[in-house]
Scaffold this motif. Sequence first.
Motif, PDB file in Angstrom:
ATOM      1  N   MET A  25       0.804  -1.220   0.000  1.00 26.05           N
ATOM      2  CA  MET A  25       0.000   0.000   0.000  1.00 26.05           C
ATOM      3  C   MET A  25       0.840   1.274   0.000  1.00 26.05           C
ATOM      4  O   MET A  25       0.298   2.374  -0.024  1.00 26.05           O
ATOM      5  N   ARG A  31      -2.902   0.514  -3.533  1.00 25.46           N
ATOM      6  CA  ARG A  31      -3.828   0.758  -2.423  1.00 25.46           C
ATOM      7  C   ARG A  31      -5.244   0.906  -2.958  1.00 25.46           C
ATOM      8  O   ARG A  31      -6.190   0.344  -2.415  1.00 25.46           O
ATOM      9  N   THR A  35      -8.463  -1.518  -2.152  1.00 26.01           N
ATOM     10  CA  THR A  35      -9.497  -1.022  -1.251  1.00 26.01           C
ATOM     11  C   THR A  35     -10.812  -0.726  -1.963  1.00 26.01           C
ATOM     12  O   THR A  35     -11.772  -0.324  -1.344  1.00 26.01           O
TER      13      THR A  35
END
Lengths: 98, 117
Positions: A25, A31, A35
């Motif tokens: 991340m 990231r 997510t």
Amino acid sequence: MKKEDTVKLISAEGFEFVIDKKAAMVSQTIRNMLTSPGSFAESEHGEVTFPEISTTILEKICQYFYWSLQYASGKETEFHIEPELTLELIMAANYLDT
Amino acid sequence: MSQPSRPKSPDDQTVMYIRVKRNKTTYFLQCVPSESILQVKEKLEELIDQPVNDQRLILMPNREVLDDSKSLADQKVENDAIIALTLRKDDNEFEEVNIIRPNDFYQSRETDGGSNW
């Protein structure tokens, strides 16, 4: 270390790098992939393939992630980059938003 | 007079990582120098579903087989070290070290510099 805490990054040549999610991340691009499930097909099963990043570069990037975590926690060491890698490394870092 | 220094727990200072390689896969494992090889194998067990007894870790490039009971520091395993992983085969012997390397890394530059500016 649990499997769920790791993610697998795959290079253009099909080489695999299994790293902690926390390290991955460091890259904003990764990231975002991890997510927001459903928008990136590659992020299913915790695997991301980078067809445009070569193995040597991808390994250097993984090393950078871990170096970055160590640096942030106070351990200030050098991160050595072989000169012939710099161009590809810059392009990959730009793509990965790192 | 002097600024009080923030007490640092031993773990902050010494968190390191190693690269465990087998065939085309590299596992980046975070660890501390005082950790034993057995503990490293237990971490690998969770990732690769192979019991610790079927794993053999070998420090590269000198090919030293790492001892379960000793620590990483004892055996001079440093940050970013490459460790080969071999697994026990059906005939009960361990496989040979096999790390595949990508052939796009320029090891030497005796031939032309390849510059086409």
